[in-house]
Design a protein around this motif. Structure first.
Motif, PDB file in Angstrom:
ATOM      1  N   VAL A  47       0.848  -1.185   0.000  1.00 45.37           N
ATOM      2  CA  VAL A  47       0.000   0.000   0.000  1.00 45.37           C
ATOM      3  C   VAL A  47       0.892   1.246   0.000  1.00 45.37           C
ATOM      4  N   TYR A  48       0.660   2.103  -0.975  1.00 44.49           N
ATOM      5  CA  TYR A  48       1.383   3.372  -1.075  1.00 44.49           C
ATOM      6  C   TYR A  48       0.459   4.479  -0.579  1.00 44.49           C
ATOM      7  N   GLU A  49       0.949   5.262   0.389  1.00 42.13           N
ATOM      8  CA  GLU A  49       0.123   6.299   1.000  1.00 42.13           C
ATOM      9  C   GLU A  49       0.691   7.682   0.703  1.00 42.13           C
ATOM     10  N   LEU A  50      -0.167   8.564   0.213  1.00 40.86           N
ATOM     11  CA  LEU A  50       0.187   9.952  -0.075  1.00 40.86           C
ATOM     12  C   LEU A  50      -0.695  10.845   0.792  1.00 40.86           C
ATOM     13  N   VAL A  51      -0.058  11.640   1.661  1.00 38.85           N
ATOM     14  CA  VAL A  51      -0.781  12.507   2.593  1.00 38.85           C
ATOM     15  C   VAL A  51      -0.417  13.956   2.298  1.00 38.85           C
ATOM     16  N   ILE A  52      -1.428  14.805   2.162  1.00 43.70           N
ATOM     17  CA  ILE A  52      -1.209  16.240   1.965  1.00 43.70           C
ATOM     18  C   ILE A  52      -2.046  16.997   2.990  1.00 43.70           C
ATOM     19  N   GLU A  53      -1.432  17.978   3.626  1.00 46.90           N
ATOM     20  CA  GLU A  53      -2.095  18.725   4.696  1.00 46.90           C
ATOM     21  C   GLU A  53      -1.884  20.221   4.483  1.00 46.90           C
ATOM     22  N   ASN A  54      -2.980  20.975   4.584  1.00 43.48           N
ATOM     23  CA  ASN A  54      -2.956  22.428   4.450  1.00 43.48           C
ATOM     24  C   ASN A  54      -3.055  23.041   5.850  1.00 43.48           C
ATOM     25  N   ARG A  55      -1.950  23.594   6.348  1.00 40.52           N
ATOM     26  CA  ARG A  55      -1.936  24.143   7.706  1.00 40.52           C
ATOM     27  C   ARG A  55      -1.970  25.680   7.697  1.00 40.52           C
ATOM     28  N   LYS A  56      -2.818  26.245   6.880  1.00 36.85           N
ATOM     29  CA  LYS A  56      -2.994  27.705   6.834  1.00 36.85           C
ATOM     30  C   LYS A  56      -4.447  28.009   6.489  1.00 36.85           C
ATOM     31  N   PHE A  57      -4.803  29.313   6.577  1.00 37.58           N
ATOM     32  CA  PHE A  57      -6.199  29.690   6.383  1.00 37.58           C
ATOM     33  C   PHE A  57      -6.569  29.784   4.909  1.00 37.58           C
ATOM     34  N   LEU A  58      -5.568  29.864   4.001  1.00 37.29           N
ATOM     35  CA  LEU A  58      -5.874  29.948   2.572  1.00 37.29           C
ATOM     36  C   LEU A  58      -6.280  28.578   2.031  1.00 37.29           C
ATOM     37  N   PRO A  59      -7.462  28.455   1.437  1.00 36.81           N
ATOM     38  CA  PRO A  59      -7.839  27.168   0.834  1.00 36.81           C
ATOM     39  C   PRO A  59      -7.179  26.988  -0.528  1.00 36.81           C
ATOM     40  N   LEU A  60      -7.060  25.745  -0.954  1.00 38.69           N
ATOM     41  CA  LEU A  60      -6.588  25.446  -2.309  1.00 38.69           C
ATOM     42  C   LEU A  60      -7.752  24.819  -3.052  1.00 38.69           C
ATOM     43  N   THR A  61      -8.299  25.577  -4.001  1.00 43.18           N
ATOM     44  CA  THR A  61      -9.455  25.057  -4.729  1.00 43.18           C
ATOM     45  C   THR A  61      -9.106  23.768  -5.461  1.00 43.18           C
ATOM     46  N   TRP A  62      -7.892  23.708  -5.941  1.00 43.56           N
ATOM     47  CA  TRP A  62      -7.394  22.446  -6.489  1.00 43.56           C
ATOM     48  C   TRP A  62      -5.873  22.481  -6.487  1.00 43.56           C
ATOM     49  N   VAL A  63      -5.283  21.323  -6.325  1.00 45.24           N
ATOM     50  CA  VAL A  63      -3.835  21.180  -6.417  1.00 45.24           C
ATOM     51  C   VAL A  63      -3.540  19.835  -7.074  1.00 45.24           C
ATOM     52  N   SER A  64      -2.633  19.863  -8.026  1.00 45.95           N
ATOM     53  CA  SER A  64      -2.237  18.655  -8.756  1.00 45.95           C
ATOM     54  C   SER A  64      -0.818  18.262  -8.339  1.00 45.95           C
ATOM     55  N   ILE A  65      -0.637  16.979  -8.054  1.00 45.07           N
ATOM     56  CA  ILE A  65       0.682  16.463  -7.704  1.00 45.07           C
ATOM     57  C   ILE A  65       1.102  15.436  -8.747  1.00 45.07           C
ATOM     58  N   ASN A  66       2.178  15.745  -9.444  1.00 48.53           N
ATOM     59  CA  ASN A  66       2.763  14.803 -10.401  1.00 48.53           C
ATOM     60  C   ASN A  66       4.021  14.206  -9.788  1.00 48.53           C
ATOM     61  N   GLU A  67       4.099  12.894  -9.745  1.00 49.99           N
ATOM     62  CA  GLU A  67       5.247  12.222  -9.148  1.00 49.99           C
ATOM     63  C   GLU A  67       5.699  11.081 -10.048  1.00 49.99           C
ATOM     64  N   LYS A  68       7.013  10.869 -10.053  1.00 49.06           N
ATOM     65  CA  LYS A  68       7.581   9.794 -10.849  1.00 49.06           C
ATOM     66  C   LYS A  68       7.626   8.518 -10.020  1.00 49.06           C
ATOM     67  N   LEU A  69       6.996   7.474 -10.543  1.00 44.81           N
ATOM     68  CA  LEU A  69       7.038   6.150  -9.934  1.00 44.81           C
ATOM     69  C   LEU A  69       7.723   5.189 -10.895  1.00 44.81           C
ATOM     70  N   TYR A  70       8.018   4.001 -10.407  1.00 43.70           N
ATOM     71  CA  TYR A  70       8.797   3.047 -11.184  1.00 43.70           C
ATOM     72  C   TYR A  70       7.933   1.886 -11.661  1.00 43.70           C
ATOM     73  N   THR A  71       8.267   1.393 -12.849  1.00 43.38           N
ATOM     74  CA  THR A  71       7.488   0.298 -13.430  1.00 43.38           C
ATOM     75  C   THR A  71       7.680  -1.001 -12.669  1.00 43.38           C
ATOM     76  N   GLY A  72       8.639  -1.034 -11.739  1.00 45.62           N
ATOM     77  CA  GLY A  72       8.778  -2.200 -10.866  1.00 45.62           C
ATOM     78  C   GLY A  72       7.631  -2.327  -9.894  1.00 45.62           C
ATOM     79  N   LEU A  73       6.825  -1.248  -9.793  1.00 43.63           N
ATOM     80  CA  LEU A  73       5.610  -1.234  -8.977  1.00 43.63           C
ATOM     81  C   LEU A  73       4.431  -0.916  -9.881  1.00 43.63           C
TER      82      LEU A  73
END
Length: 377
Positions: A47-73
């Motif tokens: 199980v791969y877990e990705l956690v994102i937390e906003n610790r300020k009063f400004l909301p993010l209407t949307w945020v995109s996260i692009n990450e490189k993973l490996y074909t071994g998974l």
């Protein structure tokens, strides 16, 4: 007048929110990545877990996260991925974050290919509240996982180099039994008939079996030797190296199960942060895990010659240490390097059959895959 105030308010709001987002849109955004198991075998689920937390009063209407993973998974369920090359693909996750909100995403992955995989950089993309300006930032958030080599049963797969029959294989194990008889005990239903001590049985008129213990001085050092130095290997070369890695892991596993202290060393480049490529002989599950982790990190290219590795190891060997050298192919150079170790019992397992002269202090075996047949040597 009220319309003018409203327009002024809107104008101020647009300017202020633009300044705030431009200055601090990615501030106090905390991201963590992790695997529920950092060491698995091919075919295992993780199980791969990705956690994102906003610790300020400004909301993010949307945020995109692009990450490189490996074909071994591999993702078990199809998701947003884009293949970049044979080894890496791009994974995209979309989030919407309210002030002081945490979002957790979990993905089921399948371990496919041996290796050490370290996730490092990701790219975050978002906009201000009105979507009038886009912001992008690269971040380093590390997570790693080791996929160990497969463990095989090697009994019956090793051919002595001096056999006169090409299909003759070793049914017993290549390392002599390290156990010594320390006494006798009553026969149990699970005991082998070979362990019965007939002399003690006749004397005591009771079926007795030998009681064994391990010799304290028996140690095995497994050496994975990579002969090749090329920067470009073909598919067959890579397959042979992978087999050599699996053979090394299988030997270590068998020694571990019998309680023999085992060590590991290699002259290959190691992937990822590694303190040393030499593990001295020891026992225990933790040590076995360390060996498997080292084997997961082995690359396809050698770092230095076998002669340099042996020179380093000899100074560390204690009395009773035997070595097993696993190599994709045997060479006159390797034989010459090992020949100087006349006082150390040496076994070589080669995955390719070469016509070489082997001195008496070296036992040479060829590894035969199931279903293969070798001609007469």
């Amino acid at each position: 007048m009220s319309s003018l105030l409203f327009i002024m308010f809107i104008a101020v709001f647009v300017v202020v929110q633009g300044v705030l987002y431009k200055k601090g849109i990615f501030e106090k955004i905390y991201i963590t990545r992790s695997f529920d198991n950092t060491g698995v075998f091919p075919g295992d689920k993780v199980v791969y877990e990705l956690v994102i937390e906003n610790r300020k009063f400004l909301p993010l209407t949307w945020v995109s996260i692009n990450e490189k993973l490996y074909t071994g998974l591999e993702f078990e369920i199809s998701t947003k991925v884009q293949k970049l090359n044979d080894d890496v693909y791009l994974h995209n996750s979309m989030f919407s974050l309210l002030p002081y909100q945490k979002v957790i995403r979990r993905y089921n992955l399948k371990a496919v290919k041996r290796g050490y995989y370290q996730l490092k950089y990701m790219t975050m993309t978002s906009t201000n509240m009105l979507g009038t300006e886009e912001y992008c930032m690269e971040r380093e958030e590390s997570a790693s996982i080791s996929i160990y080599p497969n463990i095989k049963d090697l009994r019956g797969t090793l051919i002595p180099a001096n056999t006169t029959q090409g299909d003759f294989s070793v049914k017993r194990w290549i390392i002599e039994d390290p156990m010594v008889i320390t006494g006798v005990r009553a026969y149990g239903g699970n005991d082998s008939l070979k362990s019965i001590n007939w002399k003690a049985t006749a004397k005591n008129q009771q079926l007795l079996v030998n009681k064994y213990d391990y010799t304290a001085d028996k140690k095995i050092m497994i050496i994975l030797n990579l002969e090749r130095q090329e920067y470009s290997l073909n598919k067959e070369d890579i397959g042979t190296i992978e087999e050599a890695i699996e053979v090394s892991a299988s030997i270590a596993s068998m020694m571990h199960e019998t309680g023999i202290p085992i060590g590991f060393a290699t002259n290959s480049h190691m992937v990822g942060p590694v303190e040393t490529s030499v593990l001295d002989p020891d026992t225990g599950d933790k040590h076995m895990t360390a060996i498997l982790d080292s084997l997961a990190r082995v690359s396809y290219f050698k770092k230095f010659k076998s002669r340099e590795l042996l020179k380093l190891l000899v100074s560390r060997f204690s009395w009773g240490t035997e070595i097993i050298v696993v190599t994709p192919e045997i060479s006159e150079e390797l034989i010459g390097d090992l020949q100087s170790l006349s006082n150390i019992k040496t076994t070589v397992i080669s995955l390719s059959m070469n016509d070489v002269d082997v001195p008496s202090n070296i036992n040479l075996y060829y590894y035969k895959q199931e279903g293969e047949h070798y001609e007469v040597i």
